[in-house]
Scaffold this motif. Structure first.
Motif, mmCIF file in Angstrom:
data_model
loop_
_atom_site.group_PDB
_atom_site.id
_atom_site.type_symbol
_atom_site.label_atom_id
_atom_site.label_comp_id
_atom_site.label_asym_id
_atom_site.label_seq_id
_atom_site.Cartn_x
_atom_site.Cartn_y
_atom_site.Cartn_z
ATOM 1 N N VAL A 31 23.157 -5.017 1.740
ATOM 2 C CA VAL A 31 22.883 -4.121 0.612
ATOM 3 C C VAL A 31 24.059 -3.170 0.415
ATOM 4 C CG1 VAL A 31 21.373 -2.263 -0.192
ATOM 5 C CG2 VAL A 31 20.382 -4.253 0.932
ATOM 6 N N GLU A 35 26.788 -2.995 -2.742
ATOM 7 C CA GLU A 35 27.012 -1.742 -3.478
ATOM 8 C C GLU A 35 28.490 -1.374 -3.486
ATOM 9 O OE1 GLU A 35 23.042 0.834 -2.623
ATOM 10 O OE2 GLU A 35 24.935 1.904 -2.767
ATOM 11 N N LEU A 44 20.645 -2.297 -5.277
ATOM 12 C CA LEU A 44 19.431 -3.101 -5.107
ATOM 13 C C LEU A 44 18.307 -2.234 -4.563
ATOM 14 C CD1 LEU A 44 20.946 -6.169 -3.244
ATOM 15 C CD2 LEU A 44 20.233 -6.122 -5.615
ATOM 16 N N LYS A 45 17.078 -2.578 -4.981
ATOM 17 C CA LYS A 45 15.938 -1.998 -4.291
ATOM 18 C C LYS A 45 15.928 -2.696 -2.932
ATOM 19 C CE LYS A 45 14.184 0.916 -7.206
ATOM 20 N NZ LYS A 45 14.240 2.347 -6.871
ATOM 21 N N GLU A 46 16.186 -1.926 -1.894
ATOM 22 C CA GLU A 46 16.502 -2.533 -0.592
ATOM 23 C C GLU A 46 15.399 -3.438 -0.054
ATOM 24 O OE1 GLU A 46 17.514 0.949 1.577
ATOM 25 O OE2 GLU A 46 19.342 1.252 0.413
ATOM 26 N N THR A 48 13.584 -5.497 -1.554
ATOM 27 C CA THR A 48 13.534 -6.830 -2.170
ATOM 28 C C THR A 48 14.416 -7.841 -1.431
ATOM 29 O OG1 THR A 48 15.313 -6.290 -3.689
ATOM 30 C CG2 THR A 48 13.073 -5.902 -4.471
ATOM 31 N N HIS B 36 16.036 -1.116 9.627
ATOM 32 C CA HIS B 36 16.497 -0.785 8.273
ATOM 33 C C HIS B 36 16.431 0.733 8.069
ATOM 34 C CE1 HIS B 36 16.838 -1.227 3.846
ATOM 35 N NE2 HIS B 36 16.121 -0.112 3.871
ATOM 36 N N ARG B 52 12.450 5.885 -0.988
ATOM 37 C CA ARG B 52 12.582 5.713 -2.444
ATOM 38 C C ARG B 52 13.442 4.491 -2.765
ATOM 39 N NH1 ARG B 52 13.241 11.208 -2.655
ATOM 40 N NH2 ARG B 52 15.477 11.068 -3.052
ATOM 41 N N ARG B 53 14.535 4.372 -2.021
ATOM 42 C CA ARG B 53 15.456 3.251 -2.278
ATOM 43 C C ARG B 53 14.865 1.909 -1.878
ATOM 44 N NH1 ARG B 53 21.259 3.424 -2.705
ATOM 45 N NH2 ARG B 53 21.130 1.479 -1.578
ATOM 46 N N PHE B 54 13.893 1.952 -0.990
ATOM 47 C CA PHE B 54 13.321 0.701 -0.496
ATOM 48 C C PHE B 54 12.649 -0.090 -1.626
ATOM 49 C CE2 PHE B 54 10.324 -1.962 1.874
ATOM 50 C CZ PHE B 54 11.183 -2.491 2.825
ATOM 51 N N GLY B 55 12.149 0.632 -2.619
ATOM 52 C CA GLY B 55 11.538 -0.045 -3.763
ATOM 53 C C GLY B 55 10.023 -0.016 -3.696
ATOM 54 N N ASP B 56 9.420 -0.649 -4.689
ATOM 55 C CA ASP B 56 7.959 -0.651 -4.817
ATOM 56 C C ASP B 56 7.333 -1.437 -3.662
ATOM 57 O OD1 ASP B 56 5.299 -1.165 -5.539
ATOM 58 O OD2 ASP B 56 5.776 -0.980 -7.672
ATOM 59 N N ILE B 59 5.399 -4.605 -4.573
ATOM 60 C CA ILE B 59 6.238 -5.751 -4.960
ATOM 61 C C ILE B 59 6.813 -6.425 -3.722
ATOM 62 C CG2 ILE B 59 8.379 -6.420 -6.153
ATOM 63 C CD1 ILE B 59 7.749 -4.277 -8.242
ATOM 64 N N VAL B 60 7.304 -5.609 -2.782
ATOM 65 C CA VAL B 60 7.882 -6.160 -1.542
ATOM 66 C C VAL B 60 6.801 -6.920 -0.769
ATOM 67 C CG1 VAL B 60 8.986 -5.581 0.650
ATOM 68 C CG2 VAL B 60 9.616 -4.331 -1.416
ATOM 69 N N SER B 63 5.893 -10.140 -2.504
ATOM 70 C CA SER B 63 6.976 -11.128 -2.365
ATOM 71 C C SER B 63 6.954 -11.752 -0.975
ATOM 72 C CB SER B 63 8.336 -10.475 -2.588
ATOM 73 O OG SER B 63 8.370 -9.847 -3.833
#
Lengths: 111, 254
Positions: A31, A35, A44-46, A48, B36, B52-56, B59-60, B63
């Motif tokens: 990631v 960047e 990236l949304k990490e 994902t 991580h 926050r950066r990790f994302g929703d 969704i994770v 997935s």
């Protein structure tokens, strides 16, 4: 510059395979590297990244192993398998073709 | 400290929601996600930013669940097959014990003449109960319900091809399964079993009356009691299979 994140959909796989074709990396490192190389354009949304890596590992494109990083911490490193290397090369060719076609459509001024 | 707890809770929710069947793979993912967030920074500000950066989260999780979906489905199918086999075996043992007769003159053990009919009907009821069990399972899933009913209909059709008129047994089984299931929803256990027994005995009697076959009420009651034991054994097996399945994933939502 702000951009529509839909442009990134489908590119995460190419991105990860390309990075891993250079050397083994752990997810967070990938990631950060994406960047850095994209001059912060690709943020990236990490979270994902993990489903994508696990999917590719299960598909036999990657293999993973825990080992010490340079900082001494244990990290899960991903590297390409032979199948993954073929896939990375194929995806890279496809992407080059697509981006060339896009440049041709958009014109040199937008390239 | 609160951020660390939030991270731990986030990782737990993601790992549990991913429905990964292997404990080793779950521990591996948990460890990977921990590293991580360690990389993302240990200070409270950095931890909050990393979350926050990790994302929703949803969704994770979804997935990851898709990645392991085929493992989940294969194990779910294995659970159903194991439940069917165990329930059939239990039903056949119960019916064999009830129908075992000894011929006094020759001292030979034999199964009563009505064994095969009773066994066929009981197996159809067992299959019907397993179908209903899957159809009404919470949270309700239309695709699972359609698949369960479709599988029941397919077995019914297949059996009818192999054994003439056996579809009747499957249709008749519905006469037992529907009231049996409705009774099983009652909260009072004694009342539940009593009403299930009455429903089975009444259904036995009613079916014979409809077919113009004489069946004394006492025999209808005996048949209802046997079916109740088969029914109870199936419910016990299905409950154990469900517990084993949940234990396998270490997450009740899977």
């Amino acid at each position: 510059m702000e951009y529509d994140r839909e442009f990134l959909t489908g590119t995460v796989g190419v991105l990860l395979l390309t990075l891993l074709s250079e050397r083994a990396m752990y997810a967070y490192e990938m990631v950060q590297e994406a960047e850095r190389r994209s001059a912060q354009t690709f943020q990236l949304k990490e979270g994902t990244v993990y489903p994508a890596l696990h999917q590719m590992e299960r598909a036999g494109l990657l293999k993973a192993a825990w080992r010490d990083s340079e900082s001494g911490r244990r990290r899960k490193y991903y590297s390409l398998t032979a199948k993954g290397r073929r896939q990375a090369a194929s995806k890279r060719r496809q992407w080059t073709l697509i981006s060339a076609a896009m440049r041709a459509i958009l014109g040199d001024g937008h390239a | 400290m609160r951020e660390q707890e939030a991270i731990a809770a986030l990782i737990d929710r993601i790992v549990a929601g991913a429905c990964i069947p292997s404990r080793t793979a779950r521990d591996d993912l948990r460890r990977e996600l921990w590293t991580h967030f360690e990389d993302a920074g240990a200070s409270p500000d950095a931890a909050a930013y990393a979350i926050r950066r990790f994302g929703d989260e949803s969704i994770v999780t979804a997935s990851l669940r898709r990645v392991y979906r085929w493992d989940y489905l294969a194990l779910y199918a294995a659970k159903i097959v194991a439940s069917v086999i165990a329930s059939f075996a239990a039903a056949l043992v119960i019916l064999a014990l009830v129908n075992l007769r000894v011929e006094l003159e020759t001292e030979v053990w034999r199964l009563a003449p009505g064994f095969s009919r009773a066994a066929g009907m009981s197996l159809a009821v067992v299959l019907g109960l397993i179908t209903v069990w899957e159809v009404v399972r919470r949270p309700f899933s239309l695709s699972r319900a359609v698949l369960a009913i479709g599988a029941y209909a397919a077995v019914c059709g297949l059996m009818n091809l192999l054994v003439a008129h056996s579809a009747t047994a499957f249709l008749t089984a519905a006469v037992f399964v529907v009231p049996g299931y409705l009774c099983s929803r009652l909260s009072s256990r004694p009342l539940r079993w009593l009403l299930t027994f009455v429903a089975f005995a009444a259904a036995e009697y009613g079916i014979h009356v409809a077919l113009s076959v004489s069946l004394p009420p006492s025999r209808a009651a005996a048949a209802g009691a046997i079916l109740l034991v088969v029914w109870a054994s199936t419910i016990v097996i299905l409950t154990y299979a469900d517990h084993a399945f949940v234990h396998l994933f270490d997450a009740p939502r899977c």
